[in-house]
Design a protein around this motif. Structure first.
Motif, PDB file in Angstrom:
ATOM      1  N   ARG A 164       0.834 -10.469  11.476  1.00  0.00           N
ATOM      2  CA  ARG A 164       0.083 -11.262  10.498  1.00  0.00           C
ATOM      3  C   ARG A 164      -0.261 -10.346   9.324  1.00  0.00           C
ATOM      4  O   ARG A 164      -1.419  -9.973   9.139  1.00  0.00           O
ATOM      5  CB  ARG A 164      -1.201 -11.816  11.109  1.00  0.00           C
ATOM      6  N   PRO A 165       0.714  -9.939   8.505  1.00  0.00           N
ATOM      7  CA  PRO A 165       0.450  -8.950   7.466  1.00  0.00           C
ATOM      8  C   PRO A 165      -0.452  -9.484   6.353  1.00  0.00           C
ATOM      9  O   PRO A 165      -0.438 -10.661   6.022  1.00  0.00           O
ATOM     10  CB  PRO A 165       1.834  -8.620   6.919  1.00  0.00           C
ATOM     11  N   ALA A 205      -1.136  -1.534   0.424  1.00  0.00           N
ATOM     12  CA  ALA A 205      -1.713  -0.927   1.620  1.00  0.00           C
ATOM     13  C   ALA A 205      -1.826  -2.044   2.654  1.00  0.00           C
ATOM     14  O   ALA A 205      -2.457  -3.068   2.399  1.00  0.00           O
ATOM     15  CB  ALA A 205      -3.079  -0.322   1.324  1.00  0.00           C
ATOM     16  N   ARG A 206      -1.216  -1.858   3.788  1.00  0.00           N
ATOM     17  CA  ARG A 206      -1.155  -2.928   4.779  1.00  0.00           C
ATOM     18  C   ARG A 206      -2.438  -3.046   5.582  1.00  0.00           C
ATOM     19  O   ARG A 206      -3.045  -2.064   5.969  1.00  0.00           O
ATOM     20  CB  ARG A 206      -0.004  -2.702   5.750  1.00  0.00           C
ATOM     21  N   GLY A 207      -2.811  -4.286   5.813  1.00  0.00           N
ATOM     22  CA  GLY A 207      -3.932  -4.604   6.689  1.00  0.00           C
ATOM     23  C   GLY A 207      -3.520  -5.779   7.541  1.00  0.00           C
ATOM     24  O   GLY A 207      -2.344  -6.105   7.629  1.00  0.00           O
ATOM     25  N   GLY A 208      -4.460  -6.446   8.163  1.00  0.00           N
ATOM     26  CA  GLY A 208      -4.140  -7.612   8.966  1.00  0.00           C
ATOM     27  C   GLY A 208      -3.772  -7.247  10.384  1.00  0.00           C
ATOM     28  O   GLY A 208      -3.674  -6.084  10.747  1.00  0.00           O
ATOM     29  N   ALA A 209      -3.573  -8.260  11.188  1.00  0.00           N
ATOM     30  CA  ALA A 209      -3.261  -8.065  12.601  1.00  0.00           C
ATOM     31  C   ALA A 209      -1.761  -7.905  12.808  1.00  0.00           C
ATOM     32  O   ALA A 209      -0.970  -8.047  11.879  1.00  0.00           O
ATOM     33  CB  ALA A 209      -3.776  -9.259  13.395  1.00  0.00           C
ATOM     34  N   THR A 250      -4.786  -8.432  -4.065  1.00  0.00           N
ATOM     35  CA  THR A 250      -4.349  -8.689  -2.695  1.00  0.00           C
ATOM     36  C   THR A 250      -3.046  -9.472  -2.720  1.00  0.00           C
ATOM     37  O   THR A 250      -2.719 -10.159  -3.697  1.00  0.00           O
ATOM     38  CB  THR A 250      -5.389  -9.514  -1.908  1.00  0.00           C
ATOM     39  N   TYR A 251      -2.307  -9.372  -1.625  1.00  0.00           N
ATOM     40  CA  TYR A 251      -1.058 -10.112  -1.439  1.00  0.00           C
ATOM     41  C   TYR A 251      -1.020 -10.588   0.004  1.00  0.00           C
ATOM     42  O   TYR A 251      -1.133  -9.796   0.934  1.00  0.00           O
ATOM     43  CB  TYR A 251       0.139  -9.214  -1.750  1.00  0.00           C
ATOM     44  N   ASN A 252      -0.872 -11.904   0.187  1.00  0.00           N
ATOM     45  CA  ASN A 252      -0.825 -12.495   1.517  1.00  0.00           C
ATOM     46  C   ASN A 252       0.517 -13.202   1.691  1.00  0.00           C
ATOM     47  O   ASN A 252       0.681 -14.348   1.271  1.00  0.00           O
ATOM     48  CB  ASN A 252      -1.982 -13.478   1.714  1.00  0.00           C
ATOM     49  N   PRO A 253       1.515 -12.547   2.307  1.00  0.00           N
ATOM     50  CA  PRO A 253       2.837 -13.155   2.437  1.00  0.00           C
ATOM     51  C   PRO A 253       2.883 -14.325   3.409  1.00  0.00           C
ATOM     52  O   PRO A 253       3.881 -15.042   3.463  1.00  0.00           O
ATOM     53  CB  PRO A 253       3.712 -12.002   2.929  1.00  0.00           C
ATOM     54  N   MET A 254       1.816 -14.559   4.161  1.00  0.00           N
ATOM     55  CA  MET A 254       1.796 -15.662   5.119  1.00  0.00           C
ATOM     56  C   MET A 254       1.556 -17.013   4.433  1.00  0.00           C
ATOM     57  O   MET A 254       1.799 -18.056   5.032  1.00  0.00           O
ATOM     58  CB  MET A 254       0.715 -15.432   6.190  1.00  0.00           C
TER      59      MET A 254
END
Length: 119
Positions: free
Chosen positions: A15-16, A8-12, A39-43
């Motif tokens: 800035r996924p 489920a996408r969040g972030g700005a 959670t998954y933070n591709p950044m």
């Protein structure tokens, strides 16, 4: 009710940040979900420990009651050792270069080898 383990996408904007959730397959991507299991933070860098965070006991529970992981989440679970790794599918034959393009590539490779051997 068909359960999915999905992102489920969040972030700005640009800035996924993704939450890994258990949701009914009919609910919207970023809509209602049953439980957040990671959670998954591709950044972040690939070797950063907080890039992928999973609650492994909850993942095992939901897999045991029949939840199906999406393709991307299945790859995450396979890499973490929580589920079998999905098989890698080869590219379809349709997208392969046609005969003339393959001949040109072969000739280019032969010319490159000849030039390398000549030097």
């Amino acid at each position: 009710m068909s359960l999915k383990i999905r992102l489920a996408r969040g972030g700005a904007k640009k800035r996924p940040f993704y939450s890994i959730v258990i949701a009914d397959s009919r609910s919207p991507r970023d809509g209602r979900f049953i439980e957040k299991i990671g959670t998954y933070n591709p950044m972040l860098a690939k070797d950063h420990p907080e890039r992928l965070v999973l609650k492994s006991e909850r993942v095992q529970h939901w897999l045991s009651v029949g939840a199906q992981a999406t393709d991307r989440v299945a790859r995450f679970l396979g890499a973490a050792g929580l589920a079998p790794k999905p098989e890698y599918r080869e590219s379809p034959v349709k997208s392969a270069p046609k005969a003339k393009a393959q001949e040109r590539a072969k000739l280019d490779a032969e010319r490159a080898q000849a030039a390398e051997a000549g030097e």
